[in-house]
Enzyme design. Structure first.
Site, PDB file in Angstrom:
ATOM      1  N   GLY A   1      28.304  24.801  40.404  1.00  0.00           N
ATOM      2  CA  GLY A   1      27.125  24.925  41.232  1.00  0.00           C
ATOM      3  C   GLY A   1      26.836  23.973  41.745  1.00  0.00           C
TER       4      GLY A   1
ATOM      5  CG  ASN B   1      32.744  30.157  36.977  1.00  0.00           C
ATOM      6  OD1 ASN B   1      33.131  30.242  35.934  1.00  0.00           O
ATOM      7  ND2 ASN B   1      32.050  30.894  37.367  1.00  0.00           N
TER       8      ASN B   1
ATOM      9  CG  ASP C   1      33.672  35.856  46.704  1.00  0.00           C
ATOM     10  OD1 ASP C   1      34.393  35.948  45.675  1.00  0.00           O
ATOM     11  OD2 ASP C   1      33.016  37.065  46.545  1.00  0.00           O
TER      12      ASP C   1
ATOM     13  CG  ASN D   1      31.744  38.788  49.367  1.00  0.00           C
ATOM     14  OD1 ASN D   1      31.631  40.121  50.593  1.00  0.00           O
ATOM     15  ND2 ASN D   1      31.746  39.088  48.408  1.00  0.00           N
TER      16      ASN D   1
ATOM     17  CG  ASN E   1      33.303  46.163  45.568  1.00  0.00           C
ATOM     18  OD1 ASN E   1      33.956  47.297  45.102  1.00  0.00           O
ATOM     19  ND2 ASN E   1      34.058  45.054  44.559  1.00  0.00           N
TER      20      ASN E   1
ATOM     21  N   GLY F   1      37.267  40.180  47.211  1.00  0.00           N
ATOM     22  CA  GLY F   1      38.438  40.356  48.512  1.00  0.00           C
ATOM     23  C   GLY F   1      38.094  40.275  50.284  1.00  0.00           C
TER      24      GLY F   1
ATOM     25  N   GLY G   1      32.387  42.123  48.102  1.00  0.00           N
ATOM     26  CA  GLY G   1      33.585  42.112  46.688  1.00  0.00           C
ATOM     27  C   GLY G   1      34.675  40.915  47.392  1.00  0.00           C
TER      28      GLY G   1
ATOM     29  CD  GLU H   1      35.358  41.395  42.282  1.00  0.00           C
ATOM     30  OE1 GLU H   1      34.899  40.906  41.687  1.00  0.00           O
ATOM     31  OE2 GLU H   1      36.099  41.981  43.356  1.00  0.00           O
TER      32      GLU H   1
END
Length: 281
Positions: free
Chosen positions: A201, A180, A232, A48, A16, A46, A44, A139
């Site tokens: 986090g 996460n 990512d 990233n 993206n 992928g 995006g 995604e």
């Protein structure tokens, strides 16, 4: 024993262009926030992950799709510059995907994704070698993920984001899921998975085998400016470290350090040192 040569990784996923507004605080429904700063970056999940893996020293090829437009050309050029093999990054008759992002002063974000060309990602004619680790996300169409899982003979990792119900055949075949803490709660079926990495986090991350914790790493304290690409980068580093032969604890620690380096940079595809720089000494 860990190897000095990093793994071959095939990333199958989204690409993206991120259009990001940096503002003091996130808007509430129906509210307009003024005074923002706009940025356009490559993103995006992928892309990233592929770029992060390459910058960390991995040998990476990207399987995905971009449009026959300026954004698609930009994406391919930047991936090549990062060291990613884009032979299987298709150019299709659809606009390159976009993500509309708002980031506040505390680095929290809101994201809306317009998939565009990502809806045409395919693995038709793509071969996977046994010595290649495969890293995917959700995604792209789940059917593509399932096809890769059925044909790839080597190590398979899935960053199960965005969260969705996972079919039994994925749970049985995938070697590593990465989520996460919120995604983990939304997918209770992961409790039976062979290996699940969960990020918390700033609190770090943990690794679970069939629901039992086998390793944990503390977070690295940094001044966060953008959390969009942190997960990512964590995924790329974790797969590289594990596949290179590092212990689960050292691999988690390195991935947390890479994630911390990512949130310290405004871009979703920030610069990195070689993976060895982030491993515990």
């Amino acid at each position: 024993m860990a190897s000095s040569t990093l793994s071959h990784i095939v990333v199958v996923g989204s690409s993206n262009v991120d259009i990001t507004a940096f503002v003091d605080r996130l808007p509430t429904p129906g509210e307009t926030i003024a005074g923002g700063r706009l940025a356009r970056d490559l993103g995006g999940k992928g892309a990233n992950q592929a770029v992060a893996a390459a910058k960390l020293g991995g040998q990476v090829r990207m399987v995905g799709a971009v449009g026959a437009d300026a954004d698609g050309e930009w994406m391919r050029s930047e991936m090549v510059d990062a060291g990613v093999d884009v032979t299987d990054l298709l150019i299709v008759d659809a606009p390159t995907g976009n993500a509309l992002i708002v980031v506040d002063a505390a680095a929290e974000n809101q994201i809306a994704v317009c998939p565009g060309a990502n809806d045409q990602v395919t693995v038709d004619g793509v071969a996977f070698a046994k010595d290649e680790a495969v890293l995917m996300q959700l995604e792209i169409a789940l059917s593509v993920v399932e096809e890769v899982v059925a044909k790839a003979p080597g190590f398979i990792a899935v960053n199960a984001a965005p969260a969705q119900t996972l079919p039994e055949r994925l749970l049985k075949r995938v070697d590593l899921f990465i989520v996460n803490e919120t995604e983990r709660e939304l997918m209770p079926e992961l409790a039976d998975a062979a290996l699940v990495a969960v990020t918390y986090g700033s609190e770090g991350a943990a690794l679970y085998s069939h629901g039992k914790e086998i390793a944990r790493a503390q977070g690295v304290s940094v001044d966060a400016v953008n959390t969009v690409g942190a997960g990512d980068s964590f995924c790329a580093a974790l797969v590289l470290a594990l596949q290179t032969g590092h212990s689960p604890a050292d691999s988690l620690a390195a991935a947390c350090a890479v994630g911390a380096a990512a949130v310290s940079h405004l871009a979703s595809q920030p610069p990195f040192e070689h993976l060895s720089h982030y491993l515990p000494s």
